[in-house]
Write an enzyme that holds these catalytic residues in place. Sequence first.
Site: not given
Length: 402
Positions: A128-131, A246, A387, A389
């Site tokens: 997965q290429g997200y962050s 997810e 996260s 938060e």
Amino acid sequence: MDMDFSAEDLAFRDEVRTFLAENLPEHLRDGARRTPGVFVEPDIGMEWHRILNKQGWVAYHWPKEDGGTGWTPTQKFIFEKECALAGAPSISILGLRLVGPVICAFGTPEQKARFLPRILSGEDYWCQGYSEPGSGSDLASLKTSARLEGDTYTVNGSKIWTTHAHHANWIFALVRTNTEVKKQQGITFLLLPMDQPGVEVTPIMSMSGDHEVNQVFFSDAQTGVENRIGDEGQGWTIAKYLLENERGGSCYAPRLLQSIDKLTDLAETQPSGVNGAVAHDLRFRDRLSRARLEAEALEVTELRILAELAQGRQPGPQTSLVKLLGSNLGQEIDTLRLELLGLDALQLPLDRPLYGNEAPEPVGSEVAQVAMGKYLNNRASTIFGGSDEVQKNIIAKTVLGL
């Protein structure tokens, strides 16, 4: 709200238990027990993947018309719970639970025909290429760009914390295709082959000594327009759909309760160093009991979500609640395990894997050998997938109306 299992559900549970008893090899259970990382290695995970695929059960979150099982939400929960209780290894969610459902929901017939069978068979292994560096919790600020020329996208930029990129032959990525609009509206969802010039994978070693995540660099990497899912600019909508799967798509409570049961049994034999076993320590018993009550309450929450899904309603912000509670409780259980095992839990072998004939000898026990690695790796659970938060903001906004 009816949260009791029906006679049909109980019969399905018995079918799953029989299948697990007859088809889950002990070496896979052993590999799962002795893996300190978040994901098991492909030699363990993919063997179990193929066993489930032969049974027709591997894609139980997909629609039946796309190769899924057609199970109800309750049956999915029962299956995951029984797998947890049996000690089955987790299979890679990246293809089956993340990009697979996206292709089912947003892909063209041609994309479904091309990619879904290869996910089912295990021929394609996805990452997965997200962050990105500087774009984690604020994912919409991503900068990796894709420029369309003719029928080909050229991609430049980098992704980070890319789980199992060193094993993958495909990556699904969010890329920026328009900088002139609101940042969420300029994002597109692309599928890119990893085995090509212009894609470089560099390892990121965790504090535990595990290699699970990586940084991926794109330097004029290419993919065809036929590998775009949805329209240009639709990537943010697709990303939110994927993240909902997810964050709340699996049952946390059964695996947490299984871990608590193991700690309870271990406390009966682990010496306290003061007077008998740790099980006689009132402080430890109190903390373990609190963890059990929280896990049971979480399971009730998951069952309530199942009841909502059974009525045709969407899970909504409850997925954030489950992710928030499950991640934090998992970390508390990791801490209890370290306290229970004492000095034996300080070992941190760097050899991998810790299962099989060439595994290093543990100090004290196999449980102690992986305890510190599990603790260190699971510190990231309150960050990845959104996260704490982020989850609290979602809950505050959508539930509390703040």
